[in-house]
Design a protein around this motif. Structure first.
Motif, short mmCIF file in Angstrom:
data_model
loop_
_atom_site.label_atom_id
_atom_site.label_comp_id
_atom_site.label_asym_id
_atom_site.label_seq_id
_atom_site.Cartn_x
_atom_site.Cartn_y
_atom_site.Cartn_z
N HIS A 1 37.48 22.55 38.41
CA HIS A 1 38.10 22.89 37.13
C HIS A 1 37.92 21.75 36.13
CE1 HIS A 1 41.61 22.69 34.45
NE2 HIS A 1 42.18 21.82 35.24
N ARG A 2 38.12 20.51 36.57
CA ARG A 2 37.97 19.36 35.66
C ARG A 2 36.52 19.08 35.34
NH1 ARG A 2 41.86 17.36 39.31
NH2 ARG A 2 40.30 16.04 40.31
N THR A 3 35.64 19.23 36.31
CA THR A 3 34.23 18.90 36.12
C THR A 3 33.51 19.90 35.22
OG1 THR A 3 34.16 17.87 38.32
CG2 THR A 3 32.04 18.44 37.31
N LEU A 4 33.78 21.19 35.43
CA LEU A 4 33.07 22.23 34.68
C LEU A 4 33.77 22.62 33.38
CD1 LEU A 4 31.97 24.71 37.49
CD2 LEU A 4 30.77 22.71 36.61
N GLY A 5 35.04 22.27 33.25
CA GLY A 5 35.77 22.64 32.04
C GLY A 5 36.21 24.09 32.03
N VAL A 6 36.34 24.71 33.19
CA VAL A 6 36.86 26.07 33.29
C VAL A 6 38.31 26.00 33.72
CG1 VAL A 6 34.61 27.05 33.84
CG2 VAL A 6 36.10 26.30 35.70
N THR A 7 39.04 27.12 33.65
CA THR A 7 40.44 27.12 34.08
C THR A 7 40.52 26.95 35.59
OG1 THR A 7 40.58 29.51 34.43
CG2 THR A 7 41.00 28.69 32.19
N LEU A 8 41.69 26.53 36.06
CA LEU A 8 41.88 26.35 37.50
C LEU A 8 41.74 27.68 38.23
CD1 LEU A 8 42.59 24.63 39.94
CD2 LEU A 8 45.02 24.89 39.35
N LYS A 9 42.26 28.75 37.63
CA LYS A 9 42.15 30.08 38.24
C LYS A 9 40.68 30.47 38.39
CE LYS A 9 43.45 34.92 37.43
NZ LYS A 9 44.22 35.85 36.56
N THR A 10 39.88 30.22 37.35
CA THR A 10 38.45 30.54 37.40
C THR A 10 37.75 29.69 38.45
OG1 THR A 10 38.38 31.21 35.08
CG2 THR A 10 36.30 30.52 36.07
N ALA A 11 38.06 28.40 38.51
CA ALA A 11 37.43 27.50 39.49
C ALA A 11 37.75 27.93 40.91
CB ALA A 11 37.90 26.06 39.25
N TRP A 12 39.01 28.34 41.15
CA TRP A 12 39.42 28.79 42.48
C TRP A 12 38.64 30.04 42.89
CZ3 TRP A 12 41.76 33.28 44.27
CH2 TRP A 12 42.31 33.21 45.56
N PHE A 13 38.52 30.98 41.92
CA PHE A 13 37.82 32.23 42.20
C PHE A 13 36.32 31.97 42.42
CE2 PHE A 13 36.73 36.71 40.51
CZ PHE A 13 36.70 37.21 41.80
N MET A 14 35.73 31.09 41.61
CA MET A 14 34.31 30.74 41.80
C MET A 14 34.08 30.15 43.19
SD MET A 14 33.37 29.05 38.08
CE MET A 14 31.64 28.72 38.46
N SER A 15 34.97 29.26 43.59
CA SER A 15 34.84 28.61 44.89
C SER A 15 34.82 29.63 46.02
CB SER A 15 35.99 27.62 45.11
OG SER A 15 35.98 26.59 44.16
N HIS A 16 35.71 30.62 45.95
CA HIS A 16 35.76 31.62 47.01
C HIS A 16 34.53 32.53 46.98
CE1 HIS A 16 39.34 30.94 49.31
NE2 HIS A 16 40.07 30.83 48.24
N ARG A 17 34.03 32.84 45.81
CA ARG A 17 32.80 33.63 45.74
C ARG A 17 31.63 32.86 46.36
NH1 ARG A 17 31.99 37.11 40.20
NH2 ARG A 17 34.02 38.14 40.12
N ILE A 18 31.57 31.57 46.08
CA ILE A 18 30.48 30.76 46.64
C ILE A 18 30.61 30.66 48.15
CG2 ILE A 18 29.50 28.43 46.71
CD1 ILE A 18 30.28 28.24 43.68
N ARG A 19 31.83 30.52 48.66
CA ARG A 19 32.03 30.50 50.12
C ARG A 19 31.59 31.82 50.74
NH1 ARG A 19 37.07 28.12 48.40
NH2 ARG A 19 36.80 25.86 48.54
N GLU A 20 31.84 32.92 50.02
CA GLU A 20 31.41 34.22 50.53
C GLU A 20 29.89 34.27 50.65
OE1 GLU A 20 32.42 38.03 52.01
OE2 GLU A 20 33.65 36.26 51.56
N ALA A 21 29.18 33.66 49.69
CA ALA A 21 27.72 33.60 49.75
C ALA A 21 27.24 32.71 50.89
CB ALA A 21 27.16 33.09 48.43
N MET A 22 28.08 31.77 51.33
CA MET A 22 27.73 30.88 52.43
C MET A 22 27.86 31.57 53.79
SD MET A 22 29.66 27.39 51.27
CE MET A 22 28.80 26.04 50.46
N ARG A 23 28.59 32.69 53.84
CA ARG A 23 28.79 33.37 55.12
C ARG A 23 27.47 33.93 55.64
NH1 ARG A 23 33.65 37.53 54.85
NH2 ARG A 23 33.26 37.53 57.08
#
Length: 314
Positions: A100-122
């Motif tokens: 959230h701090r690095t990309l300048g997006v909201t914390l909610k957006t950063a959390w959701f992005m992280s989970h989507r990326i983890r899903e791609a890692m499966r």
């Protein structure tokens, strides 16, 4: 010397789309609506959104985002690529707060992005470990508390919380790991997990936990070390140990406790996928940070998540 994040696809939206398209469509665009590929053209109008194509078989427009973790996201593709690179390059993880701090997006957006990326890692690869008589280390660990489970009482009548249980297999031949959340570690559950994930000719390596004894008989060998007696490597045979998988758990626990700090049980399988992915694509196996990021892009198709699906618990 330029930074790894100075590449054009991290800063230019058209370059970002071109980068993703080259990896998802290596043989050219494919329509996600009808599956067509031979009558597709790029839309170049002044008001056309970046990355738009049109299929002249079904007459529908589309972008590379449809049917992937990027679908319906308003986050620029270049920021998605930065997030993927940062998470894939961080050995112990990259928190949503930091993203959230690095990309300048909201914390909610950063959390959701992280989970989507983890899903791609499966990984969907269920090839049995230990083919051709290879050694497979299996061990369990406990992380966090299952808040949905009622506390259990010990023999003294004292209550204690139920821990989240993780069972991991490590194939020494390939260096890959496969982890899963287990509600209970019993002979029947361990038998089912090992039979589904190991070849019969595999050589099983575990500690002396009772629930490995019976399922271990199904494989060509089952060797154990007795940690209770301070045995960590078998005397006379240095190949009999579970030290490799203990090293994996060390990275996993340091990341979960030091970076993520808390994980609800419904999300634990995605965090396990993240650590399995990075460990199975580590430098020792010939992968660098850019390779890992590209391997994540190879797994984005067909794994769309919605915020409602993921849930609101971190």
């Amino acid at each position: 010397m330029s930074s790894a994040l100075s590449a054009s696809h991290f800063h230019n939206e058209e370059a970002a789309y071109a980068y993703v398209e080259a990896r998802i469509w290596p043989n050219g665009p494919v329509c996600p609506h009808c599956g067509g590929y031979d009558r597709i053209s790029k839309m170049n109008g002044k008001s056309t959104r970046i990355g738009a194509h049109k299929c002249y078989q079904c007459r529908k427009p589309f972008t590379v985002k449809i049917g992937t973790i990027f679908e319906a996201s308003h986050v620029p593709m270049r920021l998605w690529l930065q997030a993927i690179y940062l998470i894939s390059a961080s050995k112990k993880g990259f928190s949503s707060n930091q993203l959230h701090r690095t990309l300048g997006v909201t914390l909610k957006t950063a959390w959701f992005m992280s989970h989507r990326i983890r899903e791609a890692m499966r990984s969907g690869d269920m090839t049995p470990f230990g083919g051709n008589g290879g050694m497979v280390e299996v061990d369990e660990t406990y992380i966090g508390i299952d808040k949905a489970a009622a506390p259990i009482k010990d023999r003294r009548g004292l209550s204690r919380p139920v821990r989240n249980t993780v069972l991991t297999l490590l194939d020494r031949e390939t260096g890959r790991t496969r982890s899963m959340v287990a509600d209970k570690l019993t002979i029947s559950t361990v038998t089912e997990i090992l039979n589904l994930n190991m070849a019969k000719e595999a050589r099983l390596m575990t500690d002396k936990a009772m629930f490995y004894r019976t399922p271990g008989k199904a494989f060509s060998e089952h060797n154990t070390v007795d940690h209770g007696a301070d045995e960590y490597v078998r005397k006379g045979d240095s190949t009999i140990h579970t030290n490799t998988i203990e090293g994996f758990f060390s990275i996993f626990k340091r990341g979960m406790r030091g970076i993520y700090q808390h994980c609800a049980k419904p999300h634990l399988h995605r965090y396990l996928a993240e650590y399995d992915f990075r460990y199975s694509n580590r430098v020792a196996l010939g992968y660098n940070d850019a390779d890992r990021a590209d391997n994540i892009l190879a797994g984005v198709v067909g794994k769309r998540l919605t915020y409602q699906t993921v849930g609101a618990k971190a």
